[in-house]
Design an enzyme around this catalytic site. Structure first.
Site, PDB file in Angstrom:
ATOM      1  N   HIS A  76      30.456  51.703  56.553  1.00 37.81           N
ATOM      2  CA  HIS A  76      31.211  51.069  55.909  1.00 37.81           C
ATOM      3  C   HIS A  76      31.883  49.747  57.042  1.00 37.81           C
ATOM      4  O   HIS A  76      32.940  48.868  56.817  1.00 37.81           O
ATOM      5  CB  HIS A  76      32.622  51.469  55.320  1.00 37.81           C
ATOM      6  CG  HIS A  76      32.076  52.248  54.148  1.00 37.81           C
ATOM      7  ND1 HIS A  76      33.110  53.302  53.682  1.00 37.81           N
ATOM      8  CD2 HIS A  76      31.095  52.179  53.227  1.00 37.81           C
ATOM      9  CE1 HIS A  76      32.553  53.937  52.381  1.00 37.81           C
ATOM     10  NE2 HIS A  76      31.237  53.127  52.463  1.00 37.81           N
ATOM     11  N   ASP A  94      37.578  52.970  61.917  1.00 46.09           N
ATOM     12  CA  ASP A  94      38.735  52.783  62.974  1.00 46.09           C
ATOM     13  C   ASP A  94      38.007  52.849  64.268  1.00 46.09           C
ATOM     14  O   ASP A  94      38.845  52.854  65.486  1.00 46.09           O
ATOM     15  CB  ASP A  94      39.636  53.983  62.480  1.00 46.09           C
ATOM     16  CG  ASP A  94      39.025  55.229  62.469  1.00 46.09           C
ATOM     17  OD1 ASP A  94      37.952  55.625  63.064  1.00 46.09           O
ATOM     18  OD2 ASP A  94      39.546  55.992  61.638  1.00 46.09           O
ATOM     19  N   GLY A 108      36.343  65.023  55.287  1.00 44.22           N
ATOM     20  CA  GLY A 108      37.339  64.341  55.063  1.00 44.22           C
ATOM     21  C   GLY A 108      36.941  63.086  54.158  1.00 44.22           C
ATOM     22  O   GLY A 108      37.727  62.178  54.379  1.00 44.22           O
ATOM     23  N   CYS A 123      36.157  30.515  62.102  1.00 42.12           N
ATOM     24  CA  CYS A 123      34.844  30.479  62.992  1.00 42.12           C
ATOM     25  C   CYS A 123      34.757  29.443  63.825  1.00 42.12           C
ATOM     26  O   CYS A 123      34.963  28.160  63.400  1.00 42.12           O
ATOM     27  CB  CYS A 123      33.780  30.544  61.920  1.00 42.12           C
ATOM     28  SG  CYS A 123      32.078  30.529  63.070  1.00 42.12           S
TER      29      CYS A 123
END
Length: 275
Positions: free
Chosen positions: A127, A112, A210, A168
């Site tokens: 990630h 995020d 978390g 693309c």
């Protein structure tokens, strides 16, 4: 006997080797910013993928067969991220980085970008990041979304212009989210695989915040830290993670059952006290 958190911080600050303070964060730290977690009762895999198992939907294979559906979901995520703001936990970690400088590393599973919004600079995004894209044929590197491409509600269809912008410009293939899917492997170029494990070898304290620890690299990081003599401090209100199950009986594991942001502020204050 296990040391207290304060004693552990004081001793690690005094060490000349294996003295890095490493923070490993997952979706739980961003839940205080209003972003749903993945596997919780209100998790995004439950809300966002009603008819699919995560291990099916969150794959490159599924993307290749259902480009528009996957992009609808990811443009919904784009909307969630754009509306989210860093919370006190994100800011506390950024302030800890300023205090520790070279004795600090942040490793995040989050996609995020809220750590960077809070001011964190030294970040391994293992990630990837949903705020960026790359060509699904890998003909070029990581790139930004077109400013013309807008976020979506979950049920909102793509327009013809959206589809055009999601191809693309170099080769014409579909763009893909710059994130790691379930049927893909960690690597150094995109996901800091080697760098994360090198940091783990030199870590004095690994703070786990978390995350349930359901993916392999976070597990390897924790194993490596303990193998090389470091401590693992988990901040989790529940006893339901891989880390608790795997390490809770060892002398080098401490569980702090408190809200993440409150504990991170307290850790920052301890570092200020003993630095």
């Amino acid at each position: 006997m296990k040391p207290t958190l304060e004693t552990l911080i004081e001793e690690t600050l005094q060490k000349e080797k294996r003295n890095i303070f490493t923070f490993l964060t997952g979706a739980g730290i961003s839940s205080e910013s209003g972003l749903p977690t993945y596997r919780g009762s209100d998790g995004i895999w439950i809300k966002g993928t009603k008819y699919h198992k995560p291990e099916e939907f969150g794959t490159f294979r599924y993307f290749n067969q259902n480009h528009e559906e996957v992009w609808q979901y990811n443009l919904f995520w784009k909307k969630l991220i754009e509306e989210a703001k860093p919370n006190q936990g994100h800011f506390a970690i950024a302030e800890i980085e300023d205090l520790l400088d070279s004795k600090y590393q942040l490793i995040t599973q989050n996609v995020d970008g809220l750590h960077q919004k809070a001011g964190s600079k030294n970040v391994f995004e293992i990630h990837g990041n949903k705020q960026t894209v790359r060509c699904s044929s890998e003909c070029s590197g990581v790139m930004q979304f077109s400013p013309e491409l807008k976020s979506k509600e979950l049920t909102e269809d793509l327009t013809e212009r959206d589809i055009e912008l999601l191809h693309c410009q170099n080769c014409g293939d579909w763009l893909r989210p710059n994130t790691l899917w379930f049927d893909e492997s960690y690597n150094e170029k995109l996901y800091f695989f080697n760098s994360a494990l090198k940091t783990a070898k030199n870590t004095g304290i690994l703070f786990v915040i978390g995350t349930s620890g359901a993916t392999t690299l976070p597990q390897m990081i924790a194993e490596t830290v303990l193998q090389y003599g470091g401590f693992l401090v988990e901040i989790n209100t529940e006893e339901d993670s891989y880390f608790f199950e795997r390490f809770s009986r060892t002398k080098k594991y401490i569980l702090i059952k408190e809200k993440a942001s409150d504990t991170l502020i307290r850790i920052k204050e301890m570092i200020e006290k003993y630095k």
